[in-house]
Design a protein around this motif. Sequence first.
Motif, PDB file in Angstrom:
ATOM      1  N   ARG A 138       0.829  -1.016  -0.073  1.00 55.73           N
ATOM      2  CA  ARG A 138       0.082  -0.132   0.004  1.00 55.73           C
ATOM      3  C   ARG A 138       1.015   1.152  -0.123  1.00 55.73           C
ATOM      4  O   ARG A 138       0.481   2.256  -0.579  1.00 55.73           O
ATOM      5  N   LEU A 139       2.097   1.380   0.515  1.00 54.30           N
ATOM      6  CA  LEU A 139       2.880   2.387   0.709  1.00 54.30           C
ATOM      7  C   LEU A 139       3.259   2.592  -0.592  1.00 54.30           C
ATOM      8  O   LEU A 139       3.616   3.958  -1.100  1.00 54.30           O
ATOM      9  N   CYS A 140       3.804   1.524  -1.285  1.00 56.12           N
ATOM     10  CA  CYS A 140       4.683   1.763  -2.699  1.00 56.12           C
ATOM     11  C   CYS A 140       3.582   1.768  -3.730  1.00 56.12           C
ATOM     12  O   CYS A 140       4.134   1.812  -4.811  1.00 56.12           O
ATOM     13  N   PHE A 141       2.059   1.709  -3.507  1.00 52.70           N
ATOM     14  CA  PHE A 141       1.188   1.642  -4.927  1.00 52.70           C
ATOM     15  C   PHE A 141       1.644   3.074  -5.601  1.00 52.70           C
ATOM     16  O   PHE A 141       1.353   2.684  -6.898  1.00 52.70           O
ATOM     17  N   LEU A 142       1.713   4.214  -5.254  1.00 56.37           N
ATOM     18  CA  LEU A 142       2.106   5.177  -6.016  1.00 56.37           C
ATOM     19  C   LEU A 142       3.186   5.556  -6.459  1.00 56.37           C
ATOM     20  O   LEU A 142       3.739   6.700  -6.923  1.00 56.37           O
ATOM     21  N   GLN A 143       4.210   4.795  -5.786  1.00 56.60           N
ATOM     22  CA  GLN A 143       5.685   5.197  -6.186  1.00 56.60           C
ATOM     23  C   GLN A 143       6.165   4.883  -7.461  1.00 56.60           C
ATOM     24  O   GLN A 143       5.693   3.751  -7.974  1.00 56.60           O
ATOM     25  N   GLU A 144       7.131   5.377  -8.185  1.00 55.18           N
ATOM     26  CA  GLU A 144       7.600   5.102  -9.197  1.00 55.18           C
ATOM     27  C   GLU A 144       8.993   4.404  -9.157  1.00 55.18           C
ATOM     28  O   GLU A 144       9.782   4.638  -8.163  1.00 55.18           O
ATOM     29  N   GLN A 145       9.448   3.684 -10.040  1.00 56.28           N
ATOM     30  CA  GLN A 145      10.604   2.963  -9.891  1.00 56.28           C
ATOM     31  C   GLN A 145      11.939   3.779  -9.629  1.00 56.28           C
ATOM     32  O   GLN A 145      12.741   3.228  -8.839  1.00 56.28           O
ATOM     33  N   PRO A 146      11.968   4.675 -10.229  1.00 59.61           N
ATOM     34  CA  PRO A 146      13.167   5.750  -9.939  1.00 59.61           C
ATOM     35  C   PRO A 146      13.467   5.991  -8.464  1.00 59.61           C
ATOM     36  O   PRO A 146      14.438   6.422  -7.917  1.00 59.61           O
ATOM     37  N   LEU A 147      12.441   6.576  -7.925  1.00 62.95           N
ATOM     38  CA  LEU A 147      12.226   6.650  -6.341  1.00 62.95           C
ATOM     39  C   LEU A 147      12.404   5.340  -5.838  1.00 62.95           C
ATOM     40  O   LEU A 147      12.963   5.346  -4.582  1.00 62.95           O
ATOM     41  N   GLN A 202      11.926   4.571   5.845  1.00 63.48           N
ATOM     42  CA  GLN A 202      12.127   4.805   4.578  1.00 63.48           C
ATOM     43  C   GLN A 202      11.201   4.835   3.450  1.00 63.48           C
ATOM     44  O   GLN A 202      11.179   5.726   2.643  1.00 63.48           O
ATOM     45  N   LEU A 203      10.423   3.650   3.361  1.00 65.47           N
ATOM     46  CA  LEU A 203       9.493   3.466   2.308  1.00 65.47           C
ATOM     47  C   LEU A 203       8.601   4.417   2.405  1.00 65.47           C
ATOM     48  O   LEU A 203       7.850   5.092   1.626  1.00 65.47           O
ATOM     49  N   GLN A 204       8.058   4.729   3.728  1.00 63.04           N
ATOM     50  CA  GLN A 204       6.909   5.785   3.828  1.00 63.04           C
ATOM     51  C   GLN A 204       7.601   7.494   3.437  1.00 63.04           C
ATOM     52  O   GLN A 204       6.799   7.954   2.686  1.00 63.04           O
ATOM     53  N   THR A 205       9.037   7.516   3.718  1.00 64.93           N
ATOM     54  CA  THR A 205       9.143   8.682   3.128  1.00 64.93           C
ATOM     55  C   THR A 205       9.349   8.737   1.705  1.00 64.93           C
ATOM     56  O   THR A 205       9.008   9.860   1.028  1.00 64.93           O
ATOM     57  N   LEU A 206       9.941   7.646   0.958  1.00 60.92           N
ATOM     58  CA  LEU A 206       9.718   7.574  -0.554  1.00 60.92           C
ATOM     59  C   LEU A 206       8.322   7.826  -1.014  1.00 60.92           C
ATOM     60  O   LEU A 206       8.096   8.423  -2.140  1.00 60.92           O
ATOM     61  N   CYS A 207       7.471   7.210  -0.570  1.00 66.07           N
ATOM     62  CA  CYS A 207       6.045   7.455  -0.615  1.00 66.07           C
ATOM     63  C   CYS A 207       5.706   9.031  -0.770  1.00 66.07           C
ATOM     64  O   CYS A 207       5.009   9.276  -1.514  1.00 66.07           O
ATOM     65  N   TRP A 208       6.111   9.553   0.491  1.00 60.36           N
ATOM     66  CA  TRP A 208       5.683  11.153   0.515  1.00 60.36           C
ATOM     67  C   TRP A 208       6.352  11.792  -0.746  1.00 60.36           C
ATOM     68  O   TRP A 208       5.607  12.576  -1.564  1.00 60.36           O
ATOM     69  N   PHE A 209       7.622  11.312  -1.005  1.00 60.27           N
ATOM     70  CA  PHE A 209       8.134  12.102  -2.144  1.00 60.27           C
ATOM     71  C   PHE A 209       7.644  11.813  -3.325  1.00 60.27           C
ATOM     72  O   PHE A 209       7.424  12.772  -4.139  1.00 60.27           O
ATOM     73  N   ALA A 210       7.153  10.468  -3.443  1.00 67.43           N
ATOM     74  CA  ALA A 210       6.584  10.147  -4.824  1.00 67.43           C
ATOM     75  C   ALA A 210       5.335  10.853  -5.081  1.00 67.43           C
ATOM     76  O   ALA A 210       5.018  11.360  -6.438  1.00 67.43           O
ATOM     77  N   VAL A 211       4.354  10.976  -3.740  1.00 72.23           N
ATOM     78  CA  VAL A 211       3.333  11.655  -4.240  1.00 72.23           C
ATOM     79  C   VAL A 211       3.383  12.925  -4.419  1.00 72.23           C
ATOM     80  O   VAL A 211       2.714  13.511  -5.454  1.00 72.23           O
ATOM     81  N   ARG A 212       4.288  13.828  -3.787  1.00 70.09           N
ATOM     82  CA  ARG A 212       4.640  15.131  -4.161  1.00 70.09           C
ATOM     83  C   ARG A 212       4.955  15.223  -5.508  1.00 70.09           C
ATOM     84  O   ARG A 212       4.780  16.193  -6.253  1.00 70.09           O
ATOM     85  N   GLN A 213       6.093  14.434  -6.051  1.00 63.80           N
ATOM     86  CA  GLN A 213       6.806  14.567  -7.128  1.00 63.80           C
ATOM     87  C   GLN A 213       5.626  14.437  -8.499  1.00 63.80           C
ATOM     88  O   GLN A 213       5.543  15.247  -9.356  1.00 63.80           O
ATOM     89  N   ALA A 214       4.552  13.468  -8.215  1.00 63.37           N
ATOM     90  CA  ALA A 214       3.443  13.257  -9.098  1.00 63.37           C
ATOM     91  C   ALA A 214       2.554  14.427  -9.174  1.00 63.37           C
ATOM     92  O   ALA A 214       2.208  14.878 -10.063  1.00 63.37           O
TER      93      ALA A 214
END
Length: 407
Positions: A138-147, A202-214
């Motif tokens: 669920r955390l990684c659902f919105l993440q992109e591979q580069p992140l 770290q995964l939660q932080t990456l998810c936050w960055f991924a959502v903001r990036q999108a």
Amino acid sequence: MTPFFYLWWLLVNTAVCWSALHFLQGILGKTGRLPLWLLLHASITLLVLRYQIPKPFFLALLAALLFGRLVLGCPWRFLAAPLAVLFTLLTLLEGVSALVMAWAARTLPSPFWGTVFQCLLSLLTTAVLFLALEVIQRLCFLQEQPLLTFCLPPCLFLIFGVRAGLRLDSPAFAAYLCALDPETGPLLVLLLLGGGLLLFSQLQTLCWFAVRQALFRDLLRGQSRQLEAARRSAAFRHDLRSHLLVLSGLLQDRDYQQARDYAQTLHRRSVSLSSLPATGRGALDALLAEKLSQARETGVEAICTVAIPPPLPFDDLDLCALFGNLLDNALHACQDLPPEQRRFTLQTSVRGKLLVVESANPTPPGHTVTPGTGLESLRHIAQAYRGSVQFTQGAEGFRIRILLCAP
């Protein structure tokens, strides 16, 4: 080993393999191949138990890599991060299980109770693995591979650090654990649990960055569309006198059919130029322009009436995240519908200091919406403004209603 013990470990490893494949399918967007995956890992488990093959961890890792590449058809760069997360969790749980079993071997009165304890412990770790993988998915659902690849270094550090530190792949593994100081075991367990929490953080932080990036990417695209629409609107107004002269000439020549066609063309262009969102918030206008453009490109009819009065002091980033989630969910749901049913509504209303946001879209028959990262993000935003999120699903589709109270 008794047949019961063989059967138990086969069942436990089957459950672990099913959880692992379910996780990989969710992250990579793949389906099927479960029987082949289970057969592969059941064969590895039987070979390891029967012939006491050393270092089965790396054999399982190699099998997962080959399965993902050759059977699921995923590129190596997409496989690396999900497999690193998966095998990091397996390593941490293996380390905790080994330390707990070392304590049990010194404490329990007989081998029988040791076997029972080992079976119960394996059941517990399997359940923990399943829950952890569900949360990470669920955390990684919105993440992109580069992140997502940013989690590779800590995962590799944890895998090799834990396996080398506890000698999990060494022939002297059992002797090393038996020689450990009884007071050292609990400290090592705490360290392993801390490593797991670090991974989740770290995964939660990456998810936050991924959502903001999108979100920022959609904002930039929306602003580009707005600038292009403004340019076309200015050009249309500049050419309006010429268009009127053409219409006047056609009418004077009594060419009514061509005049009607020309007027309809002008009307379509004017409608497309006047359909830009005007919510009162520039950033939100840009986001809505991008999302509504995506809706038009995919054949989705969008009825959007959104207005945020300036006196309401809502943060623009929170508003963009909220409406972006709603629109993404609606567009995703409409993709599985026949073209004639692809539509959704999004509207707002103001009641004093309350902003009410409502969205509705049809859903495919038999489809059930389950709370995921998007809905959790909406709840988090609503709670920040002392509001609430309510959603219902029935024969008419999916409806969500969000209340935000201005600070």
